[in-house]
Scaffold this active site. Structure first.
Site, PDB file in Angstrom:
ATOM      1  N   GLY A 123      39.917   3.824  40.854  1.00  0.00           N
ATOM      2  CA  GLY A 123      39.180   3.238  39.735  1.00  0.00           C
ATOM      3  C   GLY A 123      39.793   3.653  38.415  1.00  0.00           C
ATOM      4  N   ALA A 189      40.584  36.592  44.601  1.00  0.00           N
ATOM      5  CA  ALA A 189      39.411  37.024  45.390  1.00  0.00           C
ATOM      6  C   ALA A 189      38.160  36.336  44.865  1.00  0.00           C
ATOM      7  CB  ALA A 189      39.265  38.546  45.325  1.00  0.00           C
ATOM      8  N   GLY A 190      38.283  35.030  44.579  1.00  0.00           N
ATOM      9  CA  GLY A 190      37.117  34.250  44.191  1.00  0.00           C
ATOM     10  C   GLY A 190      36.395  33.772  45.450  1.00  0.00           C
ATOM     11  N   ILE A 192      36.482  30.904  47.132  1.00  0.00           N
ATOM     12  CA  ILE A 192      37.298  30.225  48.143  1.00  0.00           C
ATOM     13  C   ILE A 192      38.226  31.223  48.835  1.00  0.00           C
ATOM     14  CG2 ILE A 192      39.081  28.444  48.471  1.00  0.00           C
ATOM     15  CD1 ILE A 192      37.642  26.800  46.321  1.00  0.00           C
ATOM     16  N   GLU A 211      44.070  40.311  43.695  1.00  0.00           N
ATOM     17  CA  GLU A 211      43.192  39.809  42.634  1.00  0.00           C
ATOM     18  C   GLU A 211      43.574  40.486  41.319  1.00  0.00           C
ATOM     19  OE1 GLU A 211      40.621  37.517  41.943  1.00  0.00           O
ATOM     20  OE2 GLU A 211      41.022  38.435  39.997  1.00  0.00           O
ATOM     21  N   VAL A 245      49.740  38.804  40.547  1.00  0.00           N
ATOM     22  CA  VAL A 245      50.929  38.251  41.196  1.00  0.00           C
ATOM     23  C   VAL A 245      51.876  37.702  40.126  1.00  0.00           C
ATOM     24  CG1 VAL A 245      51.791  36.514  42.812  1.00  0.00           C
ATOM     25  CG2 VAL A 245      49.675  37.745  43.307  1.00  0.00           C
ATOM     26  N   ALA A 276      44.585  30.716  45.911  1.00  0.00           N
ATOM     27  CA  ALA A 276      43.183  30.299  45.695  1.00  0.00           C
ATOM     28  C   ALA A 276      42.738  30.815  44.329  1.00  0.00           C
ATOM     29  CB  ALA A 276      42.289  30.839  46.806  1.00  0.00           C
ATOM     30  N   VAL A 277      43.374  30.261  43.281  1.00  0.00           N
ATOM     31  CA  VAL A 277      43.127  30.777  41.926  1.00  0.00           C
ATOM     32  C   VAL A 277      42.284  29.810  41.088  1.00  0.00           C
ATOM     33  CG1 VAL A 277      45.201  32.218  41.883  1.00  0.00           C
ATOM     34  CG2 VAL A 277      45.344  29.836  41.119  1.00  0.00           C
ATOM     35  N   HIS A 451       5.990  37.792  59.261  1.00  0.00           N
ATOM     36  CA  HIS A 451       6.590  38.995  59.814  1.00  0.00           C
ATOM     37  C   HIS A 451       6.949  38.772  61.280  1.00  0.00           C
ATOM     38  CE1 HIS A 451       7.368  43.238  60.393  1.00  0.00           C
ATOM     39  NE2 HIS A 451       6.642  43.186  61.506  1.00  0.00           N
TER      40      HIS A 451
HETATM   41  P1  FAD Z   1      35.068  15.862  44.490  1.00  0.00           P
HETATM   42  O1  FAD Z   1      34.285  16.333  45.627  1.00  0.00           O
HETATM   43  O2  FAD Z   1      36.340  16.445  44.151  1.00  0.00           O
HETATM   44  O3  FAD Z   1      35.124  14.290  44.595  1.00  0.00           O
HETATM   45  C1  FAD Z   1      35.819  13.477  43.700  1.00  0.00           C
HETATM   46  C2  FAD Z   1      36.291  12.242  44.438  1.00  0.00           C
HETATM   47  O4  FAD Z   1      36.784  11.319  43.472  1.00  0.00           O
HETATM   48  C3  FAD Z   1      37.444  12.495  45.407  1.00  0.00           C
HETATM   49  O5  FAD Z   1      37.191  11.837  46.602  1.00  0.00           O
HETATM   50  C4  FAD Z   1      38.658  11.902  44.704  1.00  0.00           C
HETATM   51  O6  FAD Z   1      39.649  11.451  45.602  1.00  0.00           O
HETATM   52  C5  FAD Z   1      37.999  10.754  43.961  1.00  0.00           C
HETATM   53  N1  FAD Z   1      38.751  10.265  42.793  1.00  0.00           N
HETATM   54  C6  FAD Z   1      39.353  10.976  41.805  1.00  0.00           C
HETATM   55  N2  FAD Z   1      39.890  10.144  40.893  1.00  0.00           N
HETATM   56  C7  FAD Z   1      39.611   8.878  41.314  1.00  0.00           C
HETATM   57  C8  FAD Z   1      39.874   7.584  40.803  1.00  0.00           C
HETATM   58  N3  FAD Z   1      40.511   7.396  39.642  1.00  0.00           N
HETATM   59  N4  FAD Z   1      39.437   6.502  41.517  1.00  0.00           N
HETATM   60  C9  FAD Z   1      38.766   6.674  42.678  1.00  0.00           C
HETATM   61  N5  FAD Z   1      38.465   7.878  43.201  1.00  0.00           N
HETATM   62  C10 FAD Z   1      38.880   8.950  42.515  1.00  0.00           C
HETATM   63  N6  FAD Z   1      30.751  23.899  46.718  1.00  0.00           N
HETATM   64  C11 FAD Z   1      29.531  24.263  47.125  1.00  0.00           C
HETATM   65  O7  FAD Z   1      28.555  23.968  46.445  1.00  0.00           O
HETATM   66  N7  FAD Z   1      29.343  24.957  48.296  1.00  0.00           N
HETATM   67  C12 FAD Z   1      30.372  25.315  49.071  1.00  0.00           C
HETATM   68  O8  FAD Z   1      30.176  25.936  50.121  1.00  0.00           O
HETATM   69  C13 FAD Z   1      31.678  24.963  48.674  1.00  0.00           C
HETATM   70  N8  FAD Z   1      32.736  25.299  49.428  1.00  0.00           N
HETATM   71  C14 FAD Z   1      33.980  24.901  49.045  1.00  0.00           C
HETATM   72  C15 FAD Z   1      35.049  25.249  49.848  1.00  0.00           C
HETATM   73  C16 FAD Z   1      36.329  24.858  49.510  1.00  0.00           C
HETATM   74  C17 FAD Z   1      37.493  25.242  50.386  1.00  0.00           C
HETATM   75  C18 FAD Z   1      36.535  24.058  48.333  1.00  0.00           C
HETATM   76  C19 FAD Z   1      37.914  23.584  47.963  1.00  0.00           C
HETATM   77  C20 FAD Z   1      35.465  23.718  47.526  1.00  0.00           C
HETATM   78  C21 FAD Z   1      34.176  24.133  47.871  1.00  0.00           C
HETATM   79  N9  FAD Z   1      33.070  23.831  47.081  1.00  0.00           N
HETATM   80  C22 FAD Z   1      31.827  24.229  47.466  1.00  0.00           C
HETATM   81  C23 FAD Z   1      33.199  23.074  45.824  1.00  0.00           C
HETATM   82  C24 FAD Z   1      32.827  21.598  46.035  1.00  0.00           C
HETATM   83  O9  FAD Z   1      33.665  21.054  47.021  1.00  0.00           O
HETATM   84  C25 FAD Z   1      32.958  20.848  44.727  1.00  0.00           C
HETATM   85  O10 FAD Z   1      32.172  21.477  43.733  1.00  0.00           O
HETATM   86  C26 FAD Z   1      32.492  19.411  44.894  1.00  0.00           C
HETATM   87  O11 FAD Z   1      33.230  18.743  45.875  1.00  0.00           O
HETATM   88  C27 FAD Z   1      32.588  18.659  43.576  1.00  0.00           C
HETATM   89  O12 FAD Z   1      32.104  17.386  43.750  1.00  0.00           O
HETATM   90  P2  FAD Z   1      32.603  16.161  42.855  1.00  0.00           P
HETATM   91  O13 FAD Z   1      31.911  14.958  43.397  1.00  0.00           O
HETATM   92  O14 FAD Z   1      32.447  16.483  41.429  1.00  0.00           O
HETATM   93  O15 FAD Z   1      34.171  16.060  43.111  1.00  0.00           O
HETATM   94  P1  AMP Z   2      37.915  31.289  41.445  1.00  0.00           P
HETATM   95  O1  AMP Z   2      38.187  30.744  40.057  1.00  0.00           O
HETATM   96  O2  AMP Z   2      36.523  31.788  41.671  1.00  0.00           O
HETATM   97  O3  AMP Z   2      38.392  30.375  42.521  1.00  0.00           O
HETATM   98  O4  AMP Z   2      38.816  32.596  41.574  1.00  0.00           O
HETATM   99  C1  AMP Z   2      40.208  32.601  41.362  1.00  0.00           C
HETATM  100  C2  AMP Z   2      40.635  34.055  41.182  1.00  0.00           C
HETATM  101  O5  AMP Z   2      42.066  34.125  41.179  1.00  0.00           O
HETATM  102  C3  AMP Z   2      40.167  34.681  39.863  1.00  0.00           C
HETATM  103  O6  AMP Z   2      39.384  35.815  40.137  1.00  0.00           O
HETATM  104  C4  AMP Z   2      41.478  35.053  39.141  1.00  0.00           C
HETATM  105  O7  AMP Z   2      41.369  36.293  38.455  1.00  0.00           O
HETATM  106  C5  AMP Z   2      42.478  35.174  40.292  1.00  0.00           C
HETATM  107  N1  AMP Z   2      43.880  34.981  39.859  1.00  0.00           N
HETATM  108  C6  AMP Z   2      44.373  33.991  39.066  1.00  0.00           C
HETATM  109  N2  AMP Z   2      45.726  34.146  38.876  1.00  0.00           N
HETATM  110  C7  AMP Z   2      46.104  35.269  39.568  1.00  0.00           C
HETATM  111  C8  AMP Z   2      47.345  35.963  39.775  1.00  0.00           C
HETATM  112  N3  AMP Z   2      48.505  35.546  39.239  1.00  0.00           N
HETATM  113  N4  AMP Z   2      47.336  37.091  40.563  1.00  0.00           N
HETATM  114  C9  AMP Z   2      46.202  37.514  41.137  1.00  0.00           C
HETATM  115  N5  AMP Z   2      45.001  36.909  40.964  1.00  0.00           N
HETATM  116  C10 AMP Z   2      44.924  35.799  40.199  1.00  0.00           C
END
Ligand code: FAD
Ligand code: AMP
Length: 475
Positions: A123, A189-190, A192, A211, A245, A276-277, A451
């Site tokens: 879109g 160490a965030g 993810i 971290e 890092v 995972a930063v 309980h």
């Molecule tokens: P997204 O889920 O990123 O969706 C956006 C969509 O838009 C995508 O499908 C993308 O392809 C599409 N898109 C982008 N641009 C366009 C375009 N121009 N046209 C058409 N489509 C488009 N959150 C939690 O709350 N609980 C959790 O346990 C959790 N675990 C996570 C674990 C991992 C490993 C990761 C990576 C994230 C996790 N999150 C979690 C975060 C969560 O996934 C996001 O906050 C959430 O998906 C955001 O939703 P959104 O709809 O804003 O964006």
């Molecule tokens: P989040 O934003 O919760 O996913 O966490 C990402 C984490 O990565 C943060 O706590 C940052 O401090 C850490 N981070 C970002 N860059 C670096 C780096 N170069 N080395 C080590 N840790 C980093």
């Protein structure tokens, strides 16, 4: 090119976008949702990051890996002896893929049932609230009374550790490993980083997490963060704080990671490195040339409290706007915007967005940390209760952690609840509801908790906030 007219067109079909389209349709508006997600097999699926490569697949693998780990370490305590315990990572991954498939195809079914028109393609917002859609079938232009931007986020790539998809990978690749890496490094160490580190540690990897910050989980209450760190380290997660890092390079079949810690240059050799930063918002190619939707320096679309951009009838929700990058925050915003468009009153209470880290023990919180309350100068009281004194936790053999409740000293309103412990992510729901209803600590004290349940720990913490509880009598 054909023209189609909708009340609401949503760009992005993740947890922020698809509920916006569904809610709009529920409220009698004509709605479309455009999403361009493609999985590794080239299938186009709704659900965005969360369903395809985020919340859902990570929780599937966390569950499988935790069961494996507990079978190894805990079953014997229960008097259960399992011989020849084996691991089939491919079966684990297949289960995960099955769950993802059910949920993503479920959205399409909901669209069909709810009357939402789904477009699988890209879109682009054009001037005059028109939206160009590019699908495999070609290009068409939709006209919309309102457009909701919900394009989400993608993993941040570090220039010092570029992804190669095999040895230096992002969270998406790390959820799809077909073998357990022997030596696994993580940067960050965030939330993810901790969840992915936990999955592969439980399955046998030696895990080192680097971290940069000296403080573990700076956004969490520090008493809870310290307790969590202790337990995670005990599980063998080698979490190195203050480790920045500076570079990573491929050397044969390994990755050489360079970092600075305590003023000295250090090195770590791993088989796979997960970066995972954090994540960054996606707006690439989203706007036509003459569209002026303001985007801030970090790439987030600027919105007000109710997710309006400065362009009339253009809204933005989810990871692409300010606030925590959480699926449930995006969902609430999507639903709010649909309701506002339909003429209803609606708002998101940003003070009560729960945060959960699905490690073992889980970490969950809502509201203010003790550090934040202290800094505000507001007089407060704290009650804590350890799961070690909770009968249900003992029965579950999961007594690590505690519940901490912070309340206003004078008015008694609950300001924050912080939990590290078994099913903390489920338990926090009660605290969110309490805070949404402006509960006092006394309200929780006078609420009957069954309980023996884990929820009694919150009850006890609320009593402890007034120092009336006698610790250790919860059988
Ligand atoms: P997204 O889920 O990123 O969706 C956006 C969509 O838009 C995508 O499908 C993308 O392809 C599409 N898109 C982008 N641009 C366009 C375009 N121009 N046209 C058409 N489509 C488009 N959150 C939690 O709350 N609980 C959790 O346990 C959790 N675990 C996570 C674990 C991992 C490993 C990761 C990576 C994230 C996790 N999150 C979690 C975060 C969560 O996934 C996001 O906050 C959430 O998906 C955001 O939703 P959104 O709809 O804003 O964006
Ligand atoms: P989040 O934003 O919760 O996913 O966490 C990402 C984490 O990565 C943060 O706590 C940052 O401090 C850490 N981070 C970002 N860059 C670096 C780096 N170069 N080395 C080590 N840790 C980093």
């Amino acid at each position: 090119m054909s023209d189609k007219n909708f009340d609401v067109v949503v760009i992005g079909g993740g947890p922020a976008g698809y509920p916006a389209a569904l809610r709009a349709a529920q409220l009698g508006l004509s709605a479309a949702c455009i999403d361009d997600w493609k999985n590794e097999e080239g299938q186009r699926l709704f659900g965005g990051t969360c369903l395809n490569v985020g919340c859902i697949p990570s929780k599937a693998l966390l569950e499988s890996s935790e069961l494996y780990h507990r079978a190894h370490t805990e079953f014997a305590v229960h008097g259960i002896h399992v011989g020849g315990l084996g691991l089939d990572v491919e079966a684990m991954q297949a289960r995960k893929r099955g769950i993802v498939k059910q949920l993503t195809t479920g959205i399409e079914a909901m669209f069909k049932a709810g009357g939402v028109t789904g477009f699988k393609g890209r879109g682009k917002l054009l001037a005059g609230n028109r939206v160009e859609v590019t699908t495999d079938a070609g290009v068409e232009v939709l006209t919309a009374q309102h457009v909701v931007l919900a394009t989400g986020s993608v993993p941040v790539e570090l220039s010092i550790a570029k992804f190669d998809g095999r040895r230096i990978v992002d969270s998406t690749d790390a959820l799809a490993f077909t073998d357990v890496p022997k030596r696994l490094g993580l940067i960050g160490a965030g939330v993810i980083g901790l969840e992915l580190g936990s999955v592969w540690r439980r399955l046998g990897s030696e895990v080192v997490i680097l971290e940069a910050l000296e403080t573990f989980l700076p956004m969490a209450d520090q008493q809870v963060a310290k307790e969590a760190l202790r337990h995670l380290k005990k599980q063998g997660l080698d979490i190195r704080l203050g480790a920045k890092v500076t570079g990573a390079s491929l050397e044969g079949n390994a990755v050489n990671v360079r970092y600075e810690m305590g003023g000295a240059a250090q090195e770590l050799v791993v088989d796979v490195l997960i970066v995972a930063v954090g994540r960054r918002p996606v707006t690439t190619g989203l706007f036509g040339a003459d569209v002026k939707v303001p985007v801030d320096q970090r790439g987030f679309i600027e919105v007000d409290e109710q997710c309006r951009t400065t362009v009339p009838n253009v809204w933005a929700v989810g990871d692409v706007v300010r606030g925590p990058m959480l699926a449930h925050k995006g969902m609430e915003e999507g639903v709010m915007v649909a309701e506002l468009i339909a003429g209803h009153a609606a708002q998101v209470n940003y003070q009560t967005v729960p945060a959960i880290i699905y490690t073992a023990p889980e970490i969950a919180w809502v509201g203010k940390t003790e550090e934040e309350v202290k800094a505000s100068g507001r007089p407060y009281k704290v009650g804590t209760f350890p799961f070690a004194a909770n009968g249900r936790a003992k029965g579950m053999q999961q007594t690590a952690g505690l519940v901490k409740l912070i309340a206003d000293q004078e008015h008694d309103d609950v300001l924050g609840v912080h939990i590290v412990g078994p099913l903390a992510g489920e338990l926090i729901g009660e605290a969110v509801l309490a805070m949404e209803f402006s509960a006092s600590a006394e309200d929780i004290q006078r609420t009957i908790h069954a309980h023996p349940t884990l929820s009694e720990a919150l009850h006890e913490a609320s009593l402890a906030a007034d120092k009336r509880a006698i610790h250790g009598i919860n059988r």
